[in-house]
Each structure stands twice: as structure tokens, then as C-alpha cells.
Write an enzyme that holds these catalytic residues in place. Structure first.
Site, PDB file in Angstrom:
ATOM      1  N   GLY A  18       4.229 -11.314  -5.783  1.00 12.16           N
ATOM      2  CA  GLY A  18       3.204 -10.388  -6.704  1.00 12.16           C
ATOM      3  C   GLY A  18       4.165  -9.438  -7.741  1.00 12.16           C
ATOM      4  O   GLY A  18       4.934  -9.930  -8.389  1.00 12.16           O
ATOM      5  N   ASP A  38      11.170  -6.836   2.053  1.00 10.54           N
ATOM      6  CA  ASP A  38       9.899  -7.571   2.364  1.00 10.54           C
ATOM      7  C   ASP A  38       9.632  -7.561   3.581  1.00 10.54           C
ATOM      8  O   ASP A  38      10.611  -7.875   4.688  1.00 10.54           O
ATOM      9  CB  ASP A  38       9.364  -8.528   1.721  1.00 10.54           C
ATOM     10  CG  ASP A  38       8.085  -8.737   1.565  1.00 10.54           C
ATOM     11  OD1 ASP A  38       7.430  -8.301   0.207  1.00 10.54           O
ATOM     12  OD2 ASP A  38       7.071  -8.857   2.322  1.00 10.54           O
ATOM     13  N   ASP A  64      10.155  -3.471   7.534  1.00 11.14           N
ATOM     14  CA  ASP A  64       8.866  -2.994   7.643  1.00 11.14           C
ATOM     15  C   ASP A  64       8.899  -1.408   6.959  1.00 11.14           C
ATOM     16  O   ASP A  64       9.814  -0.688   7.697  1.00 11.14           O
ATOM     17  CB  ASP A  64       8.114  -3.047   9.032  1.00 11.14           C
ATOM     18  CG  ASP A  64       6.881  -2.231   9.108  1.00 11.14           C
ATOM     19  OD1 ASP A  64       6.580  -1.657   8.089  1.00 11.14           O
ATOM     20  OD2 ASP A  64       6.223  -2.699  10.108  1.00 11.14           O
ATOM     21  N   ASN A  91       7.338  -0.430  -3.826  1.00 11.68           N
ATOM     22  CA  ASN A  91       6.259  -1.196  -4.091  1.00 11.68           C
ATOM     23  C   ASN A  91       5.372  -1.667  -2.975  1.00 11.68           C
ATOM     24  O   ASN A  91       4.100  -2.041  -3.339  1.00 11.68           O
ATOM     25  CB  ASN A  91       6.924  -2.035  -5.036  1.00 11.68           C
ATOM     26  CG  ASN A  91       5.760  -3.075  -5.542  1.00 11.68           C
ATOM     27  OD1 ASN A  91       5.026  -2.988  -6.286  1.00 11.68           O
ATOM     28  ND2 ASN A  91       5.698  -4.302  -4.930  1.00 11.68           N
ATOM     29  N   TYR A 157      -7.667   2.944   0.643  1.00 17.40           N
ATOM     30  CA  TYR A 157      -6.994   2.608  -0.153  1.00 17.40           C
ATOM     31  C   TYR A 157      -6.363   3.673  -1.142  1.00 17.40           C
ATOM     32  O   TYR A 157      -5.578   3.848  -1.529  1.00 17.40           O
ATOM     33  CB  TYR A 157      -7.381   1.377  -0.734  1.00 17.40           C
ATOM     34  CG  TYR A 157      -6.435   0.807  -1.885  1.00 17.40           C
ATOM     35  CD1 TYR A 157      -5.125   0.175  -1.190  1.00 17.40           C
ATOM     36  CD2 TYR A 157      -6.380   0.848  -3.115  1.00 17.40           C
ATOM     37  CE1 TYR A 157      -4.192  -0.362  -2.479  1.00 17.40           C
ATOM     38  CE2 TYR A 157      -5.550   0.206  -4.076  1.00 17.40           C
ATOM     39  CZ  TYR A 157      -4.319  -0.393  -3.627  1.00 17.40           C
ATOM     40  OH  TYR A 157      -3.590  -0.672  -4.643  1.00 17.40           O
ATOM     41  N   LYS A 161      -3.095   5.980  -2.250  1.00 17.25           N
ATOM     42  CA  LYS A 161      -2.625   5.782  -3.415  1.00 17.25           C
ATOM     43  C   LYS A 161      -2.622   7.277  -4.175  1.00 17.25           C
ATOM     44  O   LYS A 161      -1.622   7.572  -4.853  1.00 17.25           O
ATOM     45  CB  LYS A 161      -3.214   5.065  -4.289  1.00 17.25           C
ATOM     46  CG  LYS A 161      -2.892   3.361  -4.151  1.00 17.25           C
ATOM     47  CD  LYS A 161      -1.611   3.027  -3.892  1.00 17.25           C
ATOM     48  CE  LYS A 161      -1.176   1.686  -3.521  1.00 17.25           C
ATOM     49  NZ  LYS A 161       0.097   1.279  -3.623  1.00 17.25           N
ATOM     50  N   PRO A 187      -0.696   0.379 -11.690  1.00 19.15           N
ATOM     51  CA  PRO A 187      -1.238  -1.066 -12.346  1.00 19.15           C
ATOM     52  C   PRO A 187      -2.962  -0.732 -12.062  1.00 19.15           C
ATOM     53  O   PRO A 187      -3.334  -0.082 -11.346  1.00 19.15           O
ATOM     54  CB  PRO A 187      -0.780  -2.110 -11.418  1.00 19.15           C
ATOM     55  CG  PRO A 187       0.421  -1.198 -10.656  1.00 19.15           C
ATOM     56  CD  PRO A 187      -0.022   0.103 -10.473  1.00 19.15           C
ATOM     57  N   THR A 192      -2.950 -11.002  -7.964  1.00 25.98           N
ATOM     58  CA  THR A 192      -2.013 -11.177  -7.226  1.00 25.98           C
ATOM     59  C   THR A 192      -2.730 -11.539  -5.891  1.00 25.98           C
ATOM     60  O   THR A 192      -3.993 -11.341  -5.642  1.00 25.98           O
ATOM     61  CB  THR A 192      -1.096  -9.950  -6.687  1.00 25.98           C
ATOM     62  OG1 THR A 192      -1.972  -9.083  -6.255  1.00 25.98           O
ATOM     63  CG2 THR A 192      -0.328  -9.616  -8.166  1.00 25.98           C
TER      64      THR A 192
HETATM   65  N1  LIG Z   1      -3.022  -6.115  -7.468  1.00 30.01           N
HETATM   66  C1  LIG Z   1      -3.530  -5.233  -7.666  1.00 30.01           C
HETATM   67  O1  LIG Z   1      -4.553  -5.253  -8.367  1.00 30.01           O
HETATM   68  C2  LIG Z   1      -2.673  -3.741  -7.869  1.00 30.01           C
HETATM   69  C3  LIG Z   1      -3.222  -2.705  -8.491  1.00 30.01           C
HETATM   70  C4  LIG Z   1      -2.564  -1.495  -8.501  1.00 30.01           C
HETATM   71  C5  LIG Z   1      -1.575  -1.192  -7.434  1.00 30.01           C
HETATM   72  N2  LIG Z   1      -1.142  -2.388  -6.701  1.00 30.01           N
HETATM   73  C6  LIG Z   1      -0.037  -2.104  -5.775  1.00 30.01           C
HETATM   74  O2  LIG Z   1       1.180  -2.839  -6.249  1.00 30.01           O
HETATM   75  C7  LIG Z   1       1.949  -3.154  -5.193  1.00 30.01           C
HETATM   76  C8  LIG Z   1       2.124  -4.488  -5.142  1.00 30.01           C
HETATM   77  O3  LIG Z   1       0.871  -5.258  -4.882  1.00 30.01           O
HETATM   78  P1  LIG Z   1       0.854  -6.790  -5.131  1.00 30.01           P
HETATM   79  O4  LIG Z   1      -0.595  -6.954  -5.842  1.00 30.01           O
HETATM   80  O5  LIG Z   1       1.957  -7.308  -5.629  1.00 30.01           O
HETATM   81  O6  LIG Z   1       0.474  -7.220  -3.684  1.00 30.01           O
HETATM   82  P2  LIG Z   1       0.909  -8.503  -2.692  1.00 30.01           P
HETATM   83  O7  LIG Z   1       0.036  -8.587  -1.417  1.00 30.01           O
HETATM   84  O8  LIG Z   1       0.997  -9.650  -3.554  1.00 30.01           O
HETATM   85  O9  LIG Z   1       2.344  -8.102  -2.544  1.00 30.01           O
HETATM   86  C9  LIG Z   1       2.747  -6.882  -1.606  1.00 30.01           C
HETATM   87  C10 LIG Z   1       3.885  -7.217  -0.655  1.00 30.01           C
HETATM   88  O10 LIG Z   1       4.254  -6.025   0.001  1.00 30.01           O
HETATM   89  C11 LIG Z   1       4.747  -6.714   1.451  1.00 30.01           C
HETATM   90  N3  LIG Z   1       4.494  -5.862   2.515  1.00 30.01           N
HETATM   91  C12 LIG Z   1       3.115  -5.552   2.956  1.00 30.01           C
HETATM   92  N4  LIG Z   1       3.212  -4.748   3.989  1.00 30.01           N
HETATM   93  C13 LIG Z   1       4.556  -4.443   4.152  1.00 30.01           C
HETATM   94  C14 LIG Z   1       5.458  -3.578   4.881  1.00 30.01           C
HETATM   95  N5  LIG Z   1       4.689  -2.747   5.861  1.00 30.01           N
HETATM   96  N6  LIG Z   1       6.568  -3.399   4.787  1.00 30.01           N
HETATM   97  C15 LIG Z   1       7.300  -4.337   3.872  1.00 30.01           C
HETATM   98  N7  LIG Z   1       6.580  -5.077   3.047  1.00 30.01           N
HETATM   99  C16 LIG Z   1       5.473  -5.119   3.023  1.00 30.01           C
HETATM  100  C17 LIG Z   1       3.958  -8.088   1.345  1.00 30.01           C
HETATM  101  O11 LIG Z   1       4.450  -8.991   2.590  1.00 30.01           O
HETATM  102  C18 LIG Z   1       4.041  -8.640   0.059  1.00 30.01           C
HETATM  103  O12 LIG Z   1       5.170  -9.195  -0.183  1.00 30.01           O
HETATM  104  C19 LIG Z   1       1.256  -2.431  -3.956  1.00 30.01           C
HETATM  105  O13 LIG Z   1       1.647  -1.007  -3.446  1.00 30.01           O
HETATM  106  C20 LIG Z   1      -0.396  -2.411  -4.344  1.00 30.01           C
HETATM  107  O14 LIG Z   1      -0.870  -1.397  -3.799  1.00 30.01           O
HETATM  108  C21 LIG Z   1      -1.664  -3.670  -6.637  1.00 30.01           C
END
Ligand SMILES: NC(=O)c1ccc[n+]([C@@H]2O[C@H](COP(=O)([O-])OP(=O)(O)OC[C@H]3O[C@@H](n4cnc5c(N)ncnc54)[C@H](O)[C@@H]3O)[C@@H](O)[C@H]2O)c1
Length: 262
Positions: A18, A38, A64, A91, A157, A161, A187, A192
Site C-alpha cells: 500500500g 511490518d 507489531d 504509517n 478510525y 487519526k 491522504p 489499497t
Molecule cells: N487507503 C486509504 O484510503 C487511506 C487514507 C488515509 C490514510 N490512510 C492511512 O495510510 C496508512 C497506510 O494505509 P494503506 O491504505 O496503505 O493500508 P494497507 O492495509 O494496504 O497497509 C497497511 C500496512 O500496515 C501493516 N500493519 C497493520 N497493523 C500493523 C501493526 N500492528 N504493526 C505493524 N504493521 C501493521 C499491514 O500489514 C499493512 O502492510 C494507514 O495508516 C492508513 O490509516 C489510508
């Protein structure tokens, strides 16, 4: 060609896939040396291998973010491989869609544990390392537009944030005198695996009936008329990690195609 982040030691959490993966790859292309951290060990290893295969420097670490001992080990790995820590991107995150009245105590605790407590622990352990080095550094958290505007089936959620935005401001004030800057990226709607989880949650709750209906509804508010891809976030990530952002701290930078305007 001059690369903006040559030799910088950078940790990215949630970098296996992602947004985190795209940011890590982009930072590596600027010469940074990456720790791909991760909870998903195999996916993190694959991301690191991809960066190395492309000529970059990367190591994977299973972590974690809610486990302080593992977070300490993650920072220690950056120091072991690169001699120091310069920048951390906090992230890693999770999402869940639930109507307001259905959110349980367990839902709340899990969300706040990973998205808020996890960021606090990673910030604390990174700051300790940066202070010990005495040369400043940069912390960049991934918040969300949900840290600015919260929508009903994402209350917990959004709360997590808003907490990331608060941690960003508090730490910026706490460590500015030490040359440590703290900013956040917000974002919007990013295609993703996380968004698939959100979309499924809308359907399970009976709030939508068709695939992609929630993304289409949110995307109708986007000025640039399309949702993001992870690649859209990379330019801002590179900038916030660069010397060009040295005088910027305590900011939550929205990159959402103009969905909300703050
Ligand atoms: N996708 C969206 O629309 C969006 C929008 C705004 C913000 N975000 C934020 O962006 C960040 C990345 O999101 P994404 O869309 O790439 O999500 P994603 O689910 O594709 O990736 C998240 C990653 O975090 C890892 N993860 C989850 N829990 C964990 C933990 N306890 N310890 C270590 N790693 C852990 C997962 O294994 C995964 O690889 C997040 O913080 C999310 O809240 C996403």
C-alpha cells in the site's frame, strides 16, 4: 543525478504494501537506506527484496507497532545497518467500517491501540534514538483526511487519526528545540487493501449494495475527479523527508485531490 536523500537512514512502518510500500520505494530511489517494518513478515521481506533488486538499500523487520520491545528492536536494526536513524515514517494502520451505535469497546481499543498507541510508541522510541545522536531528525506520521473530517461509519478510525494529529503537534512542540521536526500526511481515498476493507464494511453494514459504491460516493467529492493511488502520496513523502522541509513542523498536510480544503 543528485539524489535528495542519499545515505539517509529511514524506517517506514506498514511498508509491506500500500501507501507505505510506495513511500519506501520512492525514498529508496532518492538514495535512502530503508528499514521495511511490518507485522506481515513475508510481505515486508518481499518489499525489501524488490528495493534491493532495483539497486536500492533495504532490510525488512517484523514488528507489531503496539509492542514496545519489537519497536525498540526495529529502531535498533536501523542503527545496526546504517549507523544511525535520521527519519521515521509512522504509517502502519488498520481500518474498520462500523455504524456509530455498533462500535464495541473491543473495536475501539483495537483501533486506538494500533493507530494511536502504536504511533506514540514508535515516536517515543525514535525520538530517544534521535536525541541520543544529538543532530535532530524527522518524524512523519500517516494521519488521514479522517483526522480533519470524520464520517459516520468510521468514528473510531477517525478518532484514532485525530489522535495522530494531536501527537504530531505535541511532539513538534516538545522536540523543536532539539532540531526534530514532526509532521503528518493526510491522504484521502487511496486504492489499497485498506480501502477494500472499508468498502466491504460498508456492504456488510448494509450501507451500500454494490462493489465500489462507497469509493464512488466519496470520490464524487474529489476536486481532481479521481481517487488516489499510493503513487500520488510519494512526492509529499519525499519532500517531507528532504532538507526542503527543514523549517516545517507540527503540520498535517492534506493530499487528497482537493476532497476537503482546510
Ligand atoms: N487507503 C486509504 O484510503 C487511506 C487514507 C488515509 C490514510 N490512510 C492511512 O495510510 C496508512 C497506510 O494505509 P494503506 O491504505 O496503505 O493500508 P494497507 O492495509 O494496504 O497497509 C497497511 C500496512 O500496515 C501493516 N500493519 C497493520 N497493523 C500493523 C501493526 N500492528 N504493526 C505493524 N504493521 C501493521 C499491514 O500489514 C499493512 O502492510 C494507514 O495508516 C492508513 O490509516 C489510508
Amino acid at each position: 543525478m543528485q539524489r535528495n536523500l542519499e545515505g539517509k537512514s529511514i524506517v517506514v512502518t506498514g511498508a509491506a504494501r500500500g501507501i507505505g510500500k510506495a513511500m519506501a520505494e520512492g525514498l529508496a530511489s532518492e538514495g535512502a537506506r530503508l528499514i521495511i517494518a511490518d507485522i506481515d513478515e513475508d510481505a515486508a521481506a518481499a518489499t525489501a527484496e524488490g528495493i534491493v533488486a532495483a539497486g536500492g538499500a533495504a532490510w525488512s523487520v517484523q514488528v507489531d507497532v503496539t509492542d514496545r520491545a519489537r519497536v525498540k528492536a526495529m529502531i535498533g536494526r536501523a542503527v545496526r545497518e546504517n549507523g544511525r536513524l535520521d527519519i521515521i515514517f509512522n504509517n502502519a494502520g488498520i481500518a474498520q467500517t462500523k455504524p456509530f451505535l455498533d462500535i464495541t469497546e473491543a473495536d475501539w481499543r483495537r483501533m486506538l491501540d494500533v493507530n494511536a498507541l502504536g504511533v506514540l510508541i514508535c515516536m517515543q522510541e525514535a525520538v530517544k534514538q534521535l536525541l541520543s545522536q544529538g543532530q535532530g531528525g524527522k518524524i512523519i506520521n500517516t494521519a488521514s483526511v479522517a483526522a480533519k473530517q470524520c464520517y459516520d461509519p468510521l468514528a473510531h478510525y477517525g478518532a484514532s487519526k485525530f489522535a495522530v494529529a494531536a501527537l504530531t503537534q505535541a511532539a513538534a512542540r516538545a522536540f523543536g528545540a532539539n532540531g526534530i521536526t514532526v509532521n503528518a500526511i493526510c491522504p484521502g481515498i487511496v486504492a489499497t487493501d485498506m480501502w477494500k476493507t472499508i468498502e466491504d464494511g460498508f456492504q456488510t453494514a448494509g450501507l451500500t449494495t454494490k462493489p465500489n459504491e462507497a469509493m464512488d460516493a466519496f470520490s464524487s467529492m474529489i476536486t481532481l475527479k479521481r481517487p488516489s493511488t499510493p503513487a500520488d502520496i510519494v512526492g509529499v513523502a519525499k519532500f517531507l523527508a528532504s532538507a526542503g522541509a527543514d523549517y516545517m513542523t507540527g503540520q498535517t498536510v492534506i493530499i487528497d485531490g482537493g476532497m476537503i480544503m482546510d
